[in-house]
Design a protein around this motif. Structure first.
Motif, PDB file in Angstrom:
ATOM      1  N   ASP A 602       6.421 -32.777  -3.484  1.00  0.00           N
ATOM      2  CA  ASP A 602       5.237 -32.673  -2.263  1.00  0.00           C
ATOM      3  C   ASP A 602       5.870 -32.580  -0.845  1.00  0.00           C
ATOM      4  O   ASP A 602       5.242 -33.119   0.095  1.00  0.00           O
ATOM      5  CB  ASP A 602       4.149 -33.728  -2.353  1.00  0.00           C
ATOM      6  CG  ASP A 602       4.684 -35.082  -2.529  1.00  0.00           C
ATOM      7  OD1 ASP A 602       5.817 -35.399  -2.185  1.00  0.00           O
ATOM      8  OD2 ASP A 602       3.993 -36.126  -2.962  1.00  0.00           O
ATOM      9  N   GLY A 603       7.083 -32.921  -0.891  1.00  0.00           N
ATOM     10  CA  GLY A 603       8.001 -32.793   0.377  1.00  0.00           C
ATOM     11  C   GLY A 603       7.944 -34.291   0.900  1.00  0.00           C
ATOM     12  O   GLY A 603       8.782 -34.434   1.934  1.00  0.00           O
ATOM     13  N   ARG A 604       7.282 -35.452   0.456  1.00  0.00           N
ATOM     14  CA  ARG A 604       7.639 -36.691   0.802  1.00  0.00           C
ATOM     15  C   ARG A 604       8.950 -37.352   0.632  1.00  0.00           C
ATOM     16  O   ARG A 604       9.663 -36.892  -0.697  1.00  0.00           O
ATOM     17  CB  ARG A 604       6.476 -37.524   0.282  1.00  0.00           C
ATOM     18  CG  ARG A 604       5.122 -37.387   0.840  1.00  0.00           C
ATOM     19  CD  ARG A 604       4.034 -38.538  -0.041  1.00  0.00           C
ATOM     20  NE  ARG A 604       2.797 -38.427   0.659  1.00  0.00           N
ATOM     21  CZ  ARG A 604       1.907 -37.554   0.357  1.00  0.00           C
ATOM     22  NH1 ARG A 604       2.119 -36.469  -0.442  1.00  0.00           N
ATOM     23  NH2 ARG A 604       0.910 -37.512   1.015  1.00  0.00           N
ATOM     24  N   ALA A 605       9.708 -38.015   1.366  1.00  0.00           N
ATOM     25  CA  ALA A 605      10.720 -38.829   1.134  1.00  0.00           C
ATOM     26  C   ALA A 605      10.724 -40.269   1.375  1.00  0.00           C
ATOM     27  O   ALA A 605      10.463 -40.462   2.896  1.00  0.00           O
ATOM     28  CB  ALA A 605      11.800 -38.130   1.739  1.00  0.00           C
ATOM     29  N   THR A 606      10.645 -41.230   0.427  1.00  0.00           N
ATOM     30  CA  THR A 606      10.250 -42.522   0.748  1.00  0.00           C
ATOM     31  C   THR A 606      11.361 -43.688   0.301  1.00  0.00           C
ATOM     32  O   THR A 606      11.094 -44.898   0.494  1.00  0.00           O
ATOM     33  CB  THR A 606       9.187 -42.821   0.214  1.00  0.00           C
ATOM     34  OG1 THR A 606       9.172 -42.825  -1.151  1.00  0.00           O
ATOM     35  CG2 THR A 606       7.810 -42.051   0.705  1.00  0.00           C
TER      36      THR A 606
END
Length: 678
Positions: A602-606
């Motif tokens: 989903d493109g998130r990077a946490t």
């Protein structure tokens, strides 16, 4: 010629052929070649090749016309040969049955035969040089690692198996000859599955594994060491058993025409095949032929229940598979239930009582533990890979969002071609355009001592301008090594498809993860059909994990995908780094195999400081390498951040929302990106 390990000395076959499925299958198909050959599946080091190579030593010799290169049977009415015609009283000779090995890297010229180049250049005569199919006629054609056989060779085998003849139309020659042989293939399922069309051509199939009984393992080692120490003495010790086996095979061959297949037995075979829901009618034919051969092997004059049972156990397992992820095998309890306790024809035609039946697996036989394909992921012989932690372990110490879930897939669909752009030079397959040894001719090049199919026209054209300055003899063409030209052919190659899947907490929604797994499973099925290697990288919690190193076994890949959990933070950069490192190592091992990266996120990077910036910077570095990639956006909901779209732009990859991942939309996106067609 080095001595072969005796067939009857293989541990298991010495207690009776019927106690060893592989030995029984090989014997039945040599008694009745119409059964259609044998496929042997099993882990490495289980004497598959040893037993096949030993088979030729126990087969009765055959009679051929002296000097005929095509092993024509003098007793066959109307038999023809390219070396004929022969007089009715032509001299004959007896020779042993040939076992011809087909290398998986062989070219068409070697398999089919081709123009005898030396005769053509020296004498100006177009003479045919027979290939391996001609040599294997009336013998055994053995393909080790048959699942790795190139598709163009598979097509040749399918044609020969269907027609019983081989036809060569090339290089100015036109030749047809008989090519009836017993096809035997061995394979290790860990290295990939067999093309369905060829799988169906094998009449019988067996699964083999190493014995788990320590006493049997000791005996295997003892016999192998004894053979290695003194092959002549070891072979001599089994000469009596080998001769007895040869005589029994010869008697069974003569008796097979007298075995009666009653209507009741034929109906029972049809009931068995229908109950196991096999495709087509080949299963019924093969089971009937194998049952007749089994009855002849046991000196019976009619087919019994035990003959049908033995034949069904060998003829049906591989015909029940609908896709490469289905477990091969057969439910023997169901088989016994269908067959019942009564014989299909209890009284032989002559009214005499039949002899006692040797059951295929007697109660005194040593049990053999054969692992099912689903257990390959746990098998110690499978490739070493990093294992995912269990759901209870995965969430430990990862901070927020550490709960994990595991969901399965829905019914996969069949996507169209996902192709790497450009023209490659990789191993032959069915995916991307490439320069290969098979395909349509597009040009010619100087031979320079390399292999390839000689382009005769271009060779003559290169030599023609120099004939005036060369010492010619008569009208013969004078050639030199630098005149030789080989054809450049364009075909299709297999690729490496590396899936990089986000398995973090943001992906844990049941419907979303199920859609992702279904899409990946569909592409895995396509990779199986197109002979690709596949790999699986996942990222969650704090790191990226190589869940499956690149392999040709899509069964293992599907199993790893099915058990993939989701939960924890999103270390996108670490996932990309793991994917890049995996591709780097694989490029060293197989530099000609071009990769395709499929990133599902989903493109998130946490995870970690500046996670988003690090991920996008890394994506731009990857784009600079020219790596072909596809990004599937798994973000959902009314308000979207569009991070995956931005990531795809940085990566130079095609972008596709998860909501459009279907049999039509995914195909359309991939075709738009790579210009492919199914």
């Amino acid at each position: 010629m080095p001595l072969q390990f005796p067939f009857s000395a293989v541990v298991g076959s010495d207690t009776g052929v019927d106690s060893n499925d592989m030995a029984l299958a090989l014997i039945l198909t040599t008694i009745s070649p119409d059964v259609g050959g044998v496929l042997v599946r099993g882990e490495k080091g289980t004497a598959k090749s040893t037993m096949v190579r030993a088979l030729a030593g126990v087969l009765p010799p055959i009679e051929v016309i002296a000097g005929d290169r095509f092993s024509t049977d003098p007793a066959e009415p109307g038999a023809t040969s390219p070396d004929g015609p022969f007089a009715s009283d032509a001299e004959t000779e007896t020779r042993p049955v040939r076992l011809v090995e087909l290398p998986i890297g062989a070219g068409e010229d070697r398999v089919l035969g081709s123009l005898h180049l030396e005769r053509a250049l020296a004498d100006g005569k177009a003479e045919y040089e027979p290939g391996l199919l001609a040599r294997a006629h009336r013998g055994i054609l053995y393909v080790d690692e048959v699942n790795l056989l190139h598709d163009h060779l598979v097509d040749l085998l399918l044609d020969a198996a269907a027609m019983g003849r081989s036809t060569v139309e090339r290089d100015g020659i036109s030749v047809a000859h008989a090519a009836r042989f017993v096809l035997v293939g061995t394979m290790n399922p860990e290295e990939g599955e067999l093309r369905p069309q060829l799988l169906d051509r094998f009449g019988l199939t067996v699964e083999v594994s190493a014995p788990r009984d320590p006493a049997m393992r000791v005996e295997v080692v003892r016999r192998r060491m004894a053979f290695d120490a003194d092959p002549a003495a070891f072979v001599a010790a089994y000469q009596g058993a080998e001769a007895e086996l040869t005589g029994r095979i010869e008697r069974a061959r003569k008796r097979i025409a007298d075995v009666e297949l009653t209507d009741a037995a034929l109906l029972k075979i049809a009931e068995v095949c229908a109950a196991f829901d096999v495709d087509g009618m080949r299963a019924d034919l093969v089971t009937a032929r194998a049952a007749i051969a089994h009855a002849a092997w046991h000196d019976r004059t009619s087919v019994t229940r035990d003959d049908i049972r033995a034949a069904a156990r060998l003829a049906l397992p591989h015909r029940r598979r609908r896709n490469p992820f289905d477990a091969p095998g057969i439910d023997e309890d169901l088989l016994d239930q269908i067959l019942g306790d009564d014989e299909p024809d209890p009284t032989p035609p002559d009214g005499s009582p039949d002899r006692p039946v040797e059951t295929p697996a007697s109660s005194s036989a040593e049990p053999v533990d054969t692992p099912a394909p689903e257990s390959l992921a746990e098998d110690s012989s499978a490739p070493e890979v990093a294992q995912h932690p269990s759901p209870s372990e995965a969430g430990a110490g990862t901070g927020a969002g550490t709960d994990t879930t595991t969901v399965g897939t829905t019914t996969p669909y069949r996507p169209k071609l996902v192709a790497v752009p450009g023209l490659g030079t990789g191993e032959q397959g069915r995916r991307s355009r490439a320069i290969t040894s098979a395909g349509h001719r597009i040009a010619a090049r100087t031979a320079n001592g390399t292999g390839g199919s000689i382009d005769l026209v271009e060779t003559i054209r290169a030599a023609a301008p120099h004939q005036g300055s060369r010492a010619r003899v008569g009208t013969r063409l004078t050639l030199r090594p630098d005149d030789l030209r080989v054809a450049i052919r364009e075909g299709q190659e297999a690729n490496l498809i590396l899936f990089c899947v986000d398995a973090s907490g943001s992906m844990a929604a049941r419907t979303r993860m199920q859609q992702v797994k279904t899409a990946v499973l569909s592409l895995l099925l396509d990779a199986y059909r197109r002979r690709d290697k596949v790999g699986l990288v996942t990222f969650r919690a704090e790191s990226g994990v190589l869940a499956l190193p690149p392999t040709s076994s899509v069964e293992v890949a599907a199993a790893r995908l099915e058990e993939l959990p989701a939960g924890g933070r999103t270390p996108l950069a670490e996932g990309l780094l793991t994917a890049v490192e995996t591709l780097r190592v694989e490029a060293l091992r197989d530099p000609n195999r071009r990769p395709l990266l499929v990133l599902v996120t989903d493109g998130r990077a946490t995870a970690g400081p500046d996670a988003v910036e690090r991920s996008r910077a890394l994506a731009r570095q990857i784009a600079g390498t020219g790596l072909a990639a596809l990004v599937i956006d798994c973000e959902s909901g009314r308000f979207r951040l569009g991070l995956a779209r931005d990531l795809a732009a940085d990566l130079g990859a095609e972008y596709l929302p998860l909501g459009e991942v279907s049999a039509t939309s995914l195909v359309g996106a991939v075709q738009h990106r790579f210009g492919g067609a199914a």
